[in-house]
Design a protein around this motif. Structure first.
Motif, mmCIF file in Angstrom:
data_model
loop_
_atom_site.group_PDB
_atom_site.id
_atom_site.type_symbol
_atom_site.label_atom_id
_atom_site.label_comp_id
_atom_site.label_asym_id
_atom_site.label_seq_id
_atom_site.Cartn_x
_atom_site.Cartn_y
_atom_site.Cartn_z
ATOM 1 N N HIS A 53 0.854 -1.191 0.000
ATOM 2 C CA HIS A 53 0.000 0.000 0.000
ATOM 3 C C HIS A 53 0.892 1.244 0.000
ATOM 4 N N TYR A 55 0.928 3.817 1.669
ATOM 5 C CA TYR A 55 1.283 4.417 2.960
ATOM 6 C C TYR A 55 2.417 3.663 3.655
ATOM 7 N N ASP A 69 -3.424 1.674 -4.067
ATOM 8 C CA ASP A 69 -4.341 1.983 -2.965
ATOM 9 C C ASP A 69 -5.148 0.721 -2.685
ATOM 10 N N SER A 70 -6.114 0.812 -1.793
ATOM 11 C CA SER A 70 -6.771 -0.427 -1.384
ATOM 12 C C SER A 70 -7.580 -1.048 -2.523
ATOM 13 N N PHE A 93 -7.208 -5.548 7.344
ATOM 14 C CA PHE A 93 -8.425 -5.706 6.525
ATOM 15 C C PHE A 93 -8.067 -5.899 5.050
ATOM 16 N N MET A 94 -6.936 -5.363 4.622
ATOM 17 C CA MET A 94 -6.515 -5.517 3.222
ATOM 18 C C MET A 94 -6.075 -6.963 2.974
ATOM 19 N N TYR A 148 -17.224 0.450 3.778
ATOM 20 C CA TYR A 148 -15.938 0.886 3.236
ATOM 21 C C TYR A 148 -15.015 -0.332 3.302
ATOM 22 N N ASN A 150 -12.275 -0.517 4.424
ATOM 23 C CA ASN A 150 -11.591 -0.529 5.729
ATOM 24 C C ASN A 150 -12.527 -1.074 6.808
ATOM 25 N N THR A 168 -14.416 1.520 -2.005
ATOM 26 C CA THR A 168 -13.147 2.098 -1.558
ATOM 27 C C THR A 168 -13.222 3.600 -1.828
ATOM 28 N N SER A 169 -12.176 4.313 -1.438
ATOM 29 C CA SER A 169 -12.238 5.760 -1.656
ATOM 30 C C SER A 169 -12.182 6.096 -3.145
ATOM 31 N N HIS A 241 -6.337 10.754 8.764
ATOM 32 C CA HIS A 241 -7.037 11.790 7.979
ATOM 33 C C HIS A 241 -8.001 12.612 8.831
ATOM 34 N N HIS A 264 -7.488 13.716 0.920
ATOM 35 C CA HIS A 264 -8.163 12.418 0.814
ATOM 36 C C HIS A 264 -9.579 12.572 1.367
ATOM 37 N N GLU A 266 -11.244 10.818 3.255
ATOM 38 C CA GLU A 266 -11.440 10.413 4.660
ATOM 39 C C GLU A 266 -11.296 11.626 5.586
ATOM 40 N N SER A 280 -8.916 9.810 -3.907
ATOM 41 C CA SER A 280 -8.317 8.632 -3.271
ATOM 42 C C SER A 280 -6.794 8.718 -3.385
ATOM 43 N N THR A 281 -6.141 7.805 -2.745
ATOM 44 C CA THR A 281 -4.681 7.800 -2.746
ATOM 45 C C THR A 281 -4.124 7.754 -4.171
ATOM 46 N N MET A 331 0.191 1.113 9.749
ATOM 47 C CA MET A 331 0.887 0.838 8.481
ATOM 48 C C MET A 331 2.395 0.726 8.757
HETATM 49 P P1 13P Z 1 -7.277 4.178 -0.103
HETATM 50 O O1 13P Z 1 -6.176 3.210 -0.195
HETATM 51 O O2 13P Z 1 -8.569 3.615 -0.642
HETATM 52 O O3 13P Z 1 -6.991 5.513 -0.661
HETATM 53 O O4 13P Z 1 -7.608 4.377 1.452
HETATM 54 C C1 13P Z 1 -6.752 5.052 2.260
HETATM 55 C C2 13P Z 1 -6.542 4.397 3.535
HETATM 56 O O5 13P Z 1 -6.675 4.985 4.567
HETATM 57 C C3 13P Z 1 -6.140 3.005 3.528
HETATM 58 O O6 13P Z 1 -6.074 2.543 4.812
#
Ligand code: 13P
Ligand code: SF4
Length: 376
Positions: A53, A55, A69-70, A93-94, A148, A150, A168-169, A241, A264, A266, A280-281, A331
């Motif tokens: 990911h 992050y 991203d997710s 969760f991913m 979501y 997440n 997802t976002s 966020h 973002h 969030e 989104s990311t 992360m």
């Molecule tokens: P995205 O990866 O969907 O942008 O979500 C951000 C996030 O907080 C992932 O944990």
């Protein structure tokens, strides 16, 4: 999360080679970790794919075969049948979603079991089921559950069973569009802010949104509020966020006149409303990549990503939206030590930290995830 130990699973025949302990890895130098990770990857070849990911920290993400991203990583997990092992450098969760979407012959590994997500932990399955019953008892039948990404697999399974969906976002808008065409009201969990920001894009007035606090009867609402709401939002937030404030936008604009604010979804509604762009990311990365040289950006997202973007685009001025916010601590749990530990154990024939979702939960969670992937 069910457990925070670093665990070994052995193989299907019950044979358990000695697990190399994580303690053997914690004192290795950065250079040695890097070299041995590359070596273990070479030995494992196509048997392993590392998903990372955005992050994740630099010393981990540089080893990922695919970054995303997710949403992108969920799609990748579903499209890599050749890999026996999916090592997920991200959060719990991913990895669960990767297990649900990958084949039965594949095993998903999370290099540190403590890499959870505080937002996902804000909605427990019993709480969601209780809320759902209370809403149904009010006669609110035309209600669409959307979770979501997440969130725990059990919550995705709940949505699958109830005809709902995961988003997802990066695809919340098309998923909201789909859901609003199916049913009159949406029940969105666990991120209040992403839900509100997406609802606003569909013209849902703020006074037609109710917030559901799982600690309170009827989520802290009156029957009238719930009957009048088009969107019911779970009271959950991202601990990264959710920290950005509207005043951070004002401060950055005052400090750097003409700077663009990119956040973002969030982030809180007040922050998104004051920004120039939200996305989104993946969208944040694309926006910066395509921005003209010399442009200036204050970004409201995770610190590791913002720092990486600043390093990758020295011709642009890039700063974090708030001066004093930190990275996503969970992360950050995935360190090169954990990655090397999990890879060298795979080389030795030992699967450590395997993430599995029980078959019934996986079937229903897959229904909700597949619905998402089919829509977008
Ligand atoms: P995205 O990866 O969907 O942008 O979500 C951000 C996030 O907080 C992932 O944990
Ligand atoms: Fe969870 Fe926020 Fe960290 Fe993403 S950035 S894993 S939503 S706490």
């Amino acid at each position: 999360m069910e457990n925070i130990e670093q665990r070994g699973m052995g193989d299907a025949a019950g044979f358990r080679p000695a697990v190399r302990p994580i303690e053997d890895y914690v004192h290795l130098s950065e250079a040695e970790l890097d070299r041995r990770i590359r070596e273990a990857k070479r030995e494992l070849g196509d048997r392993v794919v590392i998903l990372g990911h955005h992050y994740q920290r630099d010393d981990v993400i540089r080893h990922a075969d695919v970054t995303g991203d997710s949403f992108k990583l969920a799609r990748e997990a579903a499209q890599r049948p050749e890999a026996e092992y999916i090592v997920f450098c991200g959060v719990h969760f991913m990895a669960e979603s990767a297990d649900v979407l990958s084949g039965e012959h594949q095993q998903v590994i999370l290099p540190d079991m403590a890499a959870g997500c505080s937002m996902a932990d804000m909605a427990g399955i019993e709480q969601v089921e209780t809320a759902w019953e209370q809403l149904r008892d009010l006669g609110l039948d035309s209600l669409m559950p959307i979770t979501y990404m997440n969130s725990a697999a059990s919550i995705k399974a709940f949505c699958g069973r109830e005809g709902g969906v995961v988003c997802t976002s990066s695809n919340a808008a098309p998923l909201f569009d789909w859901a609003l065409k199916q049913r009159q009201k949406l029940f969105f969990f666990p991120d209040e802010h992403l839900g509100r920001n997406t609802g606003v894009k569909f013209g849902i007035p703020l006074d037609r949104m109710a917030v559901w606090d799982p600690r309170l009867e009827l989520g802290g609402n009156t029957e009238e509020q719930l009957r009048g709401a088009r969107l019911i939002l779970w009271k959950g937030f991202c601990s990264v966020h959710g920290r950005f404030q509207a005043r951070h936008v004002d401060d950055r604009r005052a400090e750097y006149p003409g700077i663009k604010i990119l956040v973002h979804p969030e982030c809180r509604y007040e922050v998104v409303a004051k920004s120039d762009i939200d996305g989104s990311t993946e969208n944040i990365i694309k926006t910066i990549r395509e921005a003209p040289s010399g442009s200036r950006w204050a970004i409201g997202t995770e610190l590791n990503l913002v720092n990486r973007l600043a390093n990758e685009h020295p011709d642009k001025f890039i700063t974090l939206l708030a001066p004093d916010l930190c990275m996503c601590a969970t992360m950050f749990r995935i360190a090169p030590e954990n990655l090397l530990w999990s890879l060298e154990n795979l080389v030795a024939g030992n699967v450590v930290n395997r993430i599995t979702v029980d078959p019934e939960t996986a079937d229903w969670a897959r229904a909700a995830l597949d619905r998402m992937l089919a829509i977008r």
